[in-house]
Design a protein around this motif. Structure first.
Motif, PDB file in Angstrom:
ATOM      1  N   MET A  11       8.653  -7.677 -10.700  1.00  0.00           N
ATOM      2  CA  MET A  11       8.905  -6.316 -11.180  1.00  0.00           C
ATOM      3  C   MET A  11      10.370  -5.923 -11.028  1.00  0.00           C
ATOM      4  O   MET A  11      10.905  -5.173 -11.849  1.00  0.00           O
ATOM      5  N   ALA A  12      11.034  -6.404  -9.982  1.00  0.00           N
ATOM      6  CA  ALA A  12      12.437  -6.061  -9.763  1.00  0.00           C
ATOM      7  C   ALA A  12      13.368  -6.890 -10.630  1.00  0.00           C
ATOM      8  O   ALA A  12      14.478  -6.439 -10.969  1.00  0.00           O
ATOM      9  N   SER A  13      12.963  -8.098 -11.000  1.00  0.00           N
ATOM     10  CA  SER A  13      13.830  -8.991 -11.754  1.00  0.00           C
ATOM     11  C   SER A  13      13.805  -8.716 -13.256  1.00  0.00           C
ATOM     12  O   SER A  13      14.793  -9.002 -13.952  1.00  0.00           O
ATOM     13  N   ASP A  30      19.707   5.928 -17.421  1.00  0.00           N
ATOM     14  CA  ASP A  30      19.111   6.927 -18.319  1.00  0.00           C
ATOM     15  C   ASP A  30      18.889   6.381 -19.719  1.00  0.00           C
ATOM     16  O   ASP A  30      18.113   6.963 -20.495  1.00  0.00           O
ATOM     17  N   ASP A  31      19.563   5.304 -20.072  1.00  0.00           N
ATOM     18  CA  ASP A  31      19.399   4.723 -21.409  1.00  0.00           C
ATOM     19  C   ASP A  31      18.127   3.900 -21.535  1.00  0.00           C
ATOM     20  O   ASP A  31      17.803   3.440 -22.631  1.00  0.00           O
ATOM     21  N   TRP A  38      11.693   1.881 -19.462  1.00  0.00           N
ATOM     22  CA  TRP A  38      11.631   0.915 -18.367  1.00  0.00           C
ATOM     23  C   TRP A  38      11.370   1.605 -17.034  1.00  0.00           C
ATOM     24  O   TRP A  38      10.654   1.073 -16.188  1.00  0.00           O
ATOM     25  N   ARG A  39      11.968   2.779 -16.843  1.00  0.00           N
ATOM     26  CA  ARG A  39      11.730   3.521 -15.595  1.00  0.00           C
ATOM     27  C   ARG A  39      10.243   3.781 -15.389  1.00  0.00           C
ATOM     28  O   ARG A  39       9.696   3.541 -14.316  1.00  0.00           O
ATOM     29  N   PHE A  40       9.614   4.279 -16.431  1.00  0.00           N
ATOM     30  CA  PHE A  40       8.210   4.658 -16.287  1.00  0.00           C
ATOM     31  C   PHE A  40       7.293   3.435 -16.363  1.00  0.00           C
ATOM     32  O   PHE A  40       6.252   3.407 -15.704  1.00  0.00           O
ATOM     33  N   GLY A  41       7.667   2.429 -17.146  1.00  0.00           N
ATOM     34  CA  GLY A  41       6.833   1.233 -17.243  1.00  0.00           C
ATOM     35  C   GLY A  41       6.880   0.370 -15.998  1.00  0.00           C
ATOM     36  O   GLY A  41       5.862  -0.203 -15.591  1.00  0.00           O
ATOM     37  N   ILE A  42       8.048   0.296 -15.361  1.00  0.00           N
ATOM     38  CA  ILE A  42       8.204  -0.549 -14.181  1.00  0.00           C
ATOM     39  C   ILE A  42       7.720   0.143 -12.917  1.00  0.00           C
ATOM     40  O   ILE A  42       7.190  -0.494 -12.008  1.00  0.00           O
ATOM     41  N   ALA A  73      14.837  12.513 -18.333  1.00  0.00           N
ATOM     42  CA  ALA A  73      14.464  11.945 -19.626  1.00  0.00           C
ATOM     43  C   ALA A  73      14.592  12.963 -20.749  1.00  0.00           C
ATOM     44  O   ALA A  73      15.050  12.638 -21.858  1.00  0.00           O
ATOM     45  N   PHE A  74      14.218  14.207 -20.481  1.00  0.00           N
ATOM     46  CA  PHE A  74      14.266  15.242 -21.519  1.00  0.00           C
ATOM     47  C   PHE A  74      15.646  15.898 -21.624  1.00  0.00           C
ATOM     48  O   PHE A  74      16.039  16.339 -22.698  1.00  0.00           O
ATOM     49  N   TYR A  75      16.349  15.958 -20.510  1.00  0.00           N
ATOM     50  CA  TYR A  75      17.678  16.586 -20.505  1.00  0.00           C
ATOM     51  C   TYR A  75      18.674  15.658 -19.810  1.00  0.00           C
ATOM     52  O   TYR A  75      19.142  15.928 -18.709  1.00  0.00           O
TER      53      TYR A  75
END
Length: 346
Positions: free
Chosen positions: A142-144, A163-164, A168-172, A246-248
């Motif tokens: 998960m980290a790699s 932020d780009d 990935w933030r939410f999936g990982i 994510a929204f702002y």
């Protein structure tokens, strides 16, 4: 502009503010203080585990591993100030993701182990290697993955997925995190229900040892509902802040970021305390208890010549009457060497 102003400017870039804005300095100071507190707490937990010898049974070893993961996770939050995009930032982000996942994996495996012991009545000692493979191997994957995709970089008060790469933030992390929290809540609900039913179903002649374990079980099932709640509590503000990001993305919130850095470093530490420091532990951490434990730890080779010229060790087995025919009725949930719970009929 002197070098100090340049440093302040680089530190406050995630608030899009000038060097005169002290909000970033506050955030970084709070992050460092919270991470240090978490680090010290983990060291204390490791010391208590060593002092009280809570590392023999599988359940004890799992709590020890959780504390080790929380210790290394805390290091990521005290690695220093924000880093520009580069190898050092990528390393901090990878380290943070790995040990966040490792601490979460140990919490889930402790829950699974308790479920198998108490609900399914399965001996899990043979699963120890599997537990370690899952708790240290899955986080590596998960980290790699974000590292290989180039998703790591400056992400607020520390380096993480930028932020780009919101997906990935939410999936990982966040989607698996809250899914696992929901599963743990369901699992502990089932554990509490089964434990209550088993406690109420005990019948037979009066047995002091069985009654003592019955009272112990009743005391231990009460706080079970708080275990997943701890993770939910320390994960809520980071989730809200990342949703706001994510929204702002161009308008970071100082209050949400402050709450984020106050709670995020406490993931592993909070669970290590909840799982490890039960009522028996606290009773042994009194001044007298600490003194006796230190004497036992440091002077373990005391010999009593007139009785038996061997090392003196007092274990739980020495305190139980060997004539008790109820030996397999062991209901200590978290630190019992053998958790062979069975339904006891009339």
């Amino acid at each position: 502009m002197d070098s100090r102003s340049l440093n302040n400017e680089s530190r406050c870039v995630f608030f899009n503010s000038s060097s005169k804005d002290n909000r970033c300095a506050v955030i970084l100071s709070v992050k460092r203080a919270t991470g240090t507190f978490s680090l010290v707490g983990c060291v204390f937990m490791l010391f208590v585990i060593w002092l009280l010898r809570r590392y023999h049974s599988l359940a004890q070893k799992m709590i020890l591993s959780l504390t080790v993961a929380a210790f290394f996770d805390s290091i990521a939050y005290v690695m220093g100030e924000t880093h520009p995009k580069g190898s050092l930032c990528n390393f901090q982000a990878w380290w943070l993701t790995y040990f966040d996942w490792s601490a979460l994996a140990w919490v889930c495996l402790i829950t699974l182990n308790l479920y198998l012991n108490l609900v399914r009545e399965i001996s899990t000692n043979r699963y120890e290697k599997f537990y370690h493979l899952m708790a240290w191997g899955l986080p590596l994957v998960m980290a790699s993955l974000p590292l290989l995709r180039g998703c790591y970089g400056p992400a607020g008060a520390w380096c993480w997925i930028t932020d780009d790469h919101v997906a990935w933030r939410f999936g990982i992390w966040y989607v698996p995190l809250f899914s696992l929290i929901f599963l743990m809540i369901c699992c502990y609900g089932r554990i509490i229900c089964v434990a209550n039913n088993r406690m109420q179903s005990w019948r037979g002649t009066f047995n002091p040892e069985r009654e003592r374990r019955k009272v112990s079980l009743a005391a231990e099932i009460k706080p079970l509902k708080w275990y997943p709640s701890v993770y939910l509590l320390v994960s809520t503000f980071p989730l809200v802040n990342r949703l706001h990001n994510a929204f702002y993305p161009e308008e970071p919130s100082f209050p949400l970021t402050l709450l984020h850095v106050l709670s995020a470093p406490l993931h592993g530490l909070a669970n290590a305390f909840v799982f490890g420091l039960d009522k028996e532990w606290w009773s042994l951490l009194s001044p007298t208890g600490l003194q006796l434990a230190l004497q036992s730890r440091l002077c373990d080779r005391t010999r009593i010549g007139e009785y038996y010229p061997g090392a003196v060790r007092y274990t739980q087995a020495d305190l139980i009457d060997p004539s008790d025919d109820d030996d397999d009725d062991t209901n200590v949930l978290f630190y019992s060497p053998d958790m062979t719970l069975k339904d006891r009929g009339p």
